[in-house]
Motif scaffolding. Structure first.
Motif, mmCIF file in Angstrom:
data_model
loop_
_atom_site.group_PDB
_atom_site.id
_atom_site.type_symbol
_atom_site.label_atom_id
_atom_site.label_comp_id
_atom_site.label_asym_id
_atom_site.label_seq_id
_atom_site.Cartn_x
_atom_site.Cartn_y
_atom_site.Cartn_z
ATOM 1 N N LEU A 41 0.828 -1.198 0.000
ATOM 2 C CA LEU A 41 0.000 0.000 0.000
ATOM 3 C C LEU A 41 0.870 1.260 0.000
ATOM 4 O O LEU A 41 0.604 2.212 -0.733
ATOM 5 C CB LEU A 41 -0.930 0.006 1.211
ATOM 6 N N ALA A 42 1.929 1.262 0.789
ATOM 7 C CA ALA A 42 2.835 2.415 0.840
ATOM 8 C C ALA A 42 3.454 2.683 -0.530
ATOM 9 O O ALA A 42 3.543 3.835 -0.969
ATOM 10 C CB ALA A 42 3.923 2.183 1.876
ATOM 11 N N TYR A 46 2.864 6.042 -2.779
ATOM 12 C CA TYR A 46 4.041 6.820 -3.168
ATOM 13 C C TYR A 46 4.089 6.983 -4.686
ATOM 14 O O TYR A 46 4.310 8.078 -5.193
ATOM 15 C CB TYR A 46 5.318 6.161 -2.655
ATOM 16 N N ASP A 47 3.873 5.906 -5.431
ATOM 17 C CA ASP A 47 3.908 5.961 -6.895
ATOM 18 C C ASP A 47 2.838 6.892 -7.463
ATOM 19 O O ASP A 47 3.020 7.485 -8.518
ATOM 20 C CB ASP A 47 3.740 4.559 -7.501
ATOM 21 N N LEU A 48 1.722 7.029 -6.771
ATOM 22 C CA LEU A 48 0.636 7.916 -7.209
ATOM 23 C C LEU A 48 0.805 9.342 -6.677
ATOM 24 O O LEU A 48 -0.080 10.174 -6.843
ATOM 25 C CB LEU A 48 -0.711 7.357 -6.745
ATOM 26 N N ASN A 49 1.953 9.611 -6.044
ATOM 27 C CA ASN A 49 2.233 10.916 -5.432
ATOM 28 C C ASN A 49 1.207 11.284 -4.364
ATOM 29 O O ASN A 49 0.885 12.447 -4.170
ATOM 30 C CB ASN A 49 2.320 12.027 -6.482
ATOM 31 N N LEU A 50 0.679 10.275 -3.689
ATOM 32 C CA LEU A 50 -0.258 10.502 -2.601
ATOM 33 C C LEU A 50 0.391 10.300 -1.235
ATOM 34 O O LEU A 50 -0.261 10.437 -0.210
ATOM 35 C CB LEU A 50 -1.460 9.559 -2.738
ATOM 36 N N ALA A 51 1.674 9.972 -1.238
ATOM 37 C CA ALA A 51 2.414 9.799 0.012
ATOM 38 C C ALA A 51 3.810 10.362 -0.176
ATOM 39 O O ALA A 51 4.346 10.372 -1.283
ATOM 40 C CB ALA A 51 2.490 8.324 0.387
ATOM 41 N N GLU A 52 4.368 10.837 0.929
ATOM 42 C CA GLU A 52 5.727 11.357 0.891
ATOM 43 C C GLU A 52 6.709 10.212 1.030
ATOM 44 O O GLU A 52 6.331 9.050 1.039
ATOM 45 C CB GLU A 52 5.914 12.368 2.023
ATOM 46 N N THR A 53 7.962 10.564 1.195
ATOM 47 C CA THR A 53 8.979 9.537 1.338
ATOM 48 C C THR A 53 8.780 8.749 2.619
ATOM 49 O O THR A 53 8.175 9.221 3.576
ATOM 50 C CB THR A 53 10.386 10.150 1.339
ATOM 51 N N LYS A 54 9.303 7.568 2.635
ATOM 52 C CA LYS A 54 9.183 6.659 3.764
ATOM 53 C C LYS A 54 9.722 7.305 5.042
ATOM 54 O O LYS A 54 10.825 7.836 5.060
ATOM 55 C CB LYS A 54 9.969 5.394 3.446
ATOM 56 N N GLY A 55 8.915 7.290 6.072
ATOM 57 C CA GLY A 55 9.371 7.765 7.370
ATOM 58 C C GLY A 55 9.264 9.252 7.601
ATOM 59 O O GLY A 55 9.716 9.752 8.615
ATOM 60 N N SER A 56 8.649 9.992 6.692
ATOM 61 C CA SER A 56 8.598 11.450 6.852
ATOM 62 C C SER A 56 7.313 11.928 7.521
ATOM 63 O O SER A 56 7.177 13.103 7.812
ATOM 64 C CB SER A 56 8.741 12.140 5.500
ATOM 65 N N GLY A 57 6.391 11.027 7.787
ATOM 66 C CA GLY A 57 5.077 11.429 8.303
ATOM 67 C C GLY A 57 5.095 12.145 9.631
ATOM 68 O O GLY A 57 4.536 13.228 9.766
#
Length: 69
Positions: A41-42, A46-57
């Motif tokens: 899911l992550a 990320y590929d859809l530009n709906l999430a930032e880089t891993k661990g940045s939340g």
């Protein structure tokens, strides 16, 4: 603590509310490194530009609220 994850769609954002717990000990919050509960899911988000880089939340959330992670 068996409560459902909620996904709330607004006109300008999507919020995911998870009543669960962090996979990282509280003492390590704000330090580099993270573990994903659902890497598939992550990756899709990320590929859809709906999430930032891993661990940045948590750092991003703290920056928006004016608090330190």
């Amino acid at each position: 603590m068996h409560q459902p994850v909620q996904i709330i769609r607004y006109s300008n954002r999507i919020e995911v509310r998870n009543p669960g717990f962090s996979l990282k000990p509280e003492k390590q919050l704000g330090e580099p490194g993270s573990r994903q509960r659902n890497p598939v899911l992550a990756a899709v988000l990320y590929d859809l530009n709906l999430a930032e880089t891993k661990g940045s939340g948590s750092v991003s959330c703290a920056a928006c609220s004016g608090k330190r992670a």
